[in-house]
Design an enzyme around this catalytic site. Sequence first.
Site, PDB file in Angstrom:
ATOM      1  N   HIS A 138     -29.096  48.079 -29.380  1.00  0.00           N
ATOM      2  CA  HIS A 138     -28.802  49.462 -29.752  1.00  0.00           C
ATOM      3  C   HIS A 138     -29.854  50.368 -29.141  1.00  0.00           C
ATOM      4  CE1 HIS A 138     -27.585  52.950 -32.016  1.00  0.00           C
ATOM      5  NE2 HIS A 138     -28.799  53.064 -32.545  1.00  0.00           N
ATOM      6  N   LYS A 159     -32.396  59.856 -29.854  1.00  0.00           N
ATOM      7  CA  LYS A 159     -32.364  59.168 -28.552  1.00  0.00           C
ATOM      8  C   LYS A 159     -31.392  59.844 -27.588  1.00  0.00           C
ATOM      9  CE  LYS A 159     -31.146  55.284 -30.418  1.00  0.00           C
ATOM     10  NZ  LYS A 159     -31.155  55.727 -31.836  1.00  0.00           N
ATOM     11  N   ASP A 177     -25.877  54.295 -26.763  1.00  0.00           N
ATOM     12  CA  ASP A 177     -25.499  53.564 -27.968  1.00  0.00           C
ATOM     13  C   ASP A 177     -25.636  52.051 -27.785  1.00  0.00           C
ATOM     14  OD1 ASP A 177     -24.693  53.289 -30.619  1.00  0.00           O
ATOM     15  OD2 ASP A 177     -22.617  52.959 -30.026  1.00  0.00           O
TER      16      ASP A 177
END
Length: 306
Positions: A138, A159, A177
């Site tokens: 992730h 992020k 992702d």
Amino acid sequence: MKSITVASLQEKFKLEVLSGGDRLGREITKARAHRPGLEFVGYFDFFPMERVQVLGRKEINYLHKLTEEERNLHIGNVVKYHPPCFIVTSNQEGLKYLTIYCEQEGIPLLRTSEKTTEFIAKLDAYLMKALAPEIAVHGVCVNVSGIGILLRGKSGIGKSETAHTLIRRGHRLVADDIVVLKKLSPQTLLGSHNETTREFLALRSIGLVNVVRLYGRKAFQDESRIVLDIELTHWQDNTLNNDLELEPKFSEYMGVRIPYIEIQLQPGRDVAGMIEAAANNWYLKQQGYSAAEEFMKRLEDEMAGG
């Protein structure tokens, strides 16, 4: 063990099927192709039978010069090991006898117009990536000034927003992702996307955006070698230091060690700028330069002069 089929290889390189069209489901499990020159003259020690066998001009010209009896011996000794397939390069012809042997043993025989050396280079690169061990993590993967960075942190830490800022500054998105990490060698880790998320970036309060449609082709690339692992964390008072040079830390993925940096977030802090600085600083270190060493040398020179 990962594998691909001969059919996927045939489709990837647009190979002509000369024999064994019903056997294209055979599996390939080993990277790197092999040219069976020594095997055709009877030397079978260390013969990598699991690899794709490529026949260039040298191998085919040698077979052409053999008598039928000699061909029965030399070709038969190779095909009995049942390699995944044979690929003939340079559109070479006169392969009827080879076709017969492959049909008898159920081995696909394929042909390409490309020259041997060029084709093997492309084939090896493809097989190495296709068969590389991989994991999914992730995070976000970006390419900053040619340097691949894995950007990690808890969900909602920022992020994707940081990646968006970097893209606006001219850098490139690789994956958002879900980042697929492939181990190409004990020292090389490749970051890529999982196809489904290709070109997409998920921004909270905005939704899903396609960076290529928004910012053009230069905003995205399919893969990048990962050389920095940067984790975004929440700000903690009195935990950051201001040393001249920090003790190096590392993350490890599938046995590959990657330099690790933690960046704590605080309102007003230019996180994207710090990531750019980290990437450029890593590059300078690879060139043998250390800002801390230069600074200390200046101090020593000043003290010596004083």
